[in-house]
Write a protein that holds these residues in place. Structure first.
Motif, PDB file in Angstrom:
ATOM      1  N   GLU A 188       0.802  -1.223   0.000  1.00 55.60           N
ATOM      2  CA  GLU A 188       0.000   0.000   0.000  1.00 55.60           C
ATOM      3  C   GLU A 188       0.836   1.275   0.000  1.00 55.60           C
ATOM      4  N   THR A 189       2.103   1.159   0.385  1.00 52.67           N
ATOM      5  CA  THR A 189       2.933   2.363   0.472  1.00 52.67           C
ATOM      6  C   THR A 189       4.002   2.428  -0.613  1.00 52.67           C
ATOM      7  N   GLY A 190       4.294   1.306  -1.259  1.00 49.16           N
ATOM      8  CA  GLY A 190       5.328   1.288  -2.284  1.00 49.16           C
ATOM      9  C   GLY A 190       6.733   1.151  -1.747  1.00 49.16           C
ATOM     10  N   ILE A 191       6.887   0.930  -0.444  1.00 49.14           N
ATOM     11  CA  ILE A 191       8.220   0.736   0.131  1.00 49.14           C
ATOM     12  C   ILE A 191       8.751  -0.628  -0.294  1.00 49.14           C
ATOM     13  N   LEU A 192       9.980  -0.651  -0.765  1.00 48.67           N
ATOM     14  CA  LEU A 192      10.577  -1.885  -1.263  1.00 48.67           C
ATOM     15  C   LEU A 192      11.062  -2.758  -0.106  1.00 48.67           C
ATOM     16  N   PRO A 193      11.071  -4.094  -0.308  1.00 51.84           N
ATOM     17  CA  PRO A 193      11.553  -5.012   0.733  1.00 51.84           C
ATOM     18  C   PRO A 193      13.081  -5.027   0.805  1.00 51.84           C
ATOM     19  N   GLN A 194      13.644  -4.098   1.555  1.00 48.18           N
ATOM     20  CA  GLN A 194      15.091  -3.950   1.649  1.00 48.18           C
ATOM     21  C   GLN A 194      15.627  -4.514   2.959  1.00 48.18           C
ATOM     22  N   THR A 195      16.859  -5.000   2.924  1.00 47.01           N
ATOM     23  CA  THR A 195      17.524  -5.495   4.118  1.00 47.01           C
ATOM     24  C   THR A 195      17.599  -4.386   5.171  1.00 47.01           C
TER      25      THR A 195
END
Length: 301
Positions: free
Chosen positions: A168-175
């Motif tokens: 929903e926010t567009g935040i990428l799955p980052q370490t």
């Protein structure tokens, strides 16, 4: 004087495994697993055409003897989906330890389910857990947890759902979850303000042990009580990272012993080996030792 609210629960919630209610083999395996709690999922992991079958599977599971030493939680579909009422009827009939509500946006979402349970005279021991997995849910985390302190509230625990929140926010799955940390801490602050628990989100790659371990260390450091899991391979590490270490237990026992000394009676602050310890540390120490005893009691003789 400390105004820290009392903890609602001292249950073990280090490892909380989510199991699709449609997967009979996985359901059968739960009896042999060393997790603290099982979420029987009727929502995202069950296809629309399989919902009825999944409910029937849970009837069979709950007809068997209870899972020894494990909390049993049923995650239902939202009421707005048109599937939630049938799930809730099942919850009322089976009376698990808790019902997990998906995508909780505001206190009314929790209160509505609480009212339905109260109208059905469901036992007070049937608690409510809330998934925080939307922007509105994060923004309203404090209001949601505050509602859990009202008379008759069943709310015990918030569970962070980062997959939906990322979507929903567009935040990428980052370490390291760099851009998510402020939101995670917002949830932690909310539960700590009102004496509830919070569980960290799932880690999707169950084959990445190093990444999972790092996220467990981070979650424990933030103050989460445990982690929601998607695979049995993650249980051991979650138990280890979210459980008290031998050093922490020894320190807690020393604090308890120091305040048990007759010389400290009536004191709110004492000097123990050069360290100033407040009575609020005693409360924390007693909670930690209690959990350590629960863990020890779970181990085979």
């Amino acid at each position: 004087m400390s105004r820290t609210p009392p903890l609602r629960s001292l249950r073990l919630r280090r490892s909380v495994l989510s199991v699709p209610a449609v997967n009979v083999r996985a359901l059968e395996k739960t009896r042999s697993l060393d997790c603290d709690a099982i979420i029987f999922d009727l929502e995202d992991s069950v296809a629309p055409g399989k919902k009825a079958e999944a409910r029937d599977n849970l009837k069979a599971v709950f007809a068997a003897p209870p899972l020894e030493g494990k909390e049993r939680i049923i995650r239902i579909n939202s009421l707005s989906s048109g599937l939630g009422l049938a799930d809730l009827e099942l919850v009322k009939a089976l009376s698990p330890d808790a019902v997990l509500l998906p995508k909780v946006d505001e206190p009314q979402d929790v209160m509505a389910i609480g009212d339905l349970l109260a109208e059905a005279y469901s036992p007070e021991e049937l608690r409510i857990w809330a998934m925080i997995e939307t922007p509105r849910g994060v923004l309203n985390a404090a209001a949601i947890t505050e509602s859990g302190r009202t008379p008759g509230s069943r709310l015990d625990c918030l569970v962070v759902g980062l997959n939906d929140l990322r979507k929903e926010t567009g935040i990428l799955p980052q370490t390291g979850r760099t851009y998510l940390v402020p939101w995670l801490m917002q949830v932690i602050l909310a539960v700590k303000a009102y004496g509830l628990d919070a569980l960290d989100s799932v880690f999707n790659d169950f084959q990445d042990a190093e990444g999972f371990n790092a996220e467990c260390r981070q979650g424990r450091g933030m103050g989460f009580a445990g982690k929601m899991l998607i695979h049995p391979a993650q249980i051991e590490a979650a138990n280890r990272y979210f459980g008290p270490s031998a050093e922490e237990i020894a320190e807690a026992e020393a604090i308890i012993a120091a305040f048990a000394d007759p010389a400290t009676e009536g004191l709110n602050v004492i000097n123990a080996n050069g360290r100033m310890i407040e009575r609020l540390h005693l409360v924390q120490a007693e909670a930690l030792v209690h959990k350590a005893r629960l863990i020890s009691a779970r181990k085979p003789a």
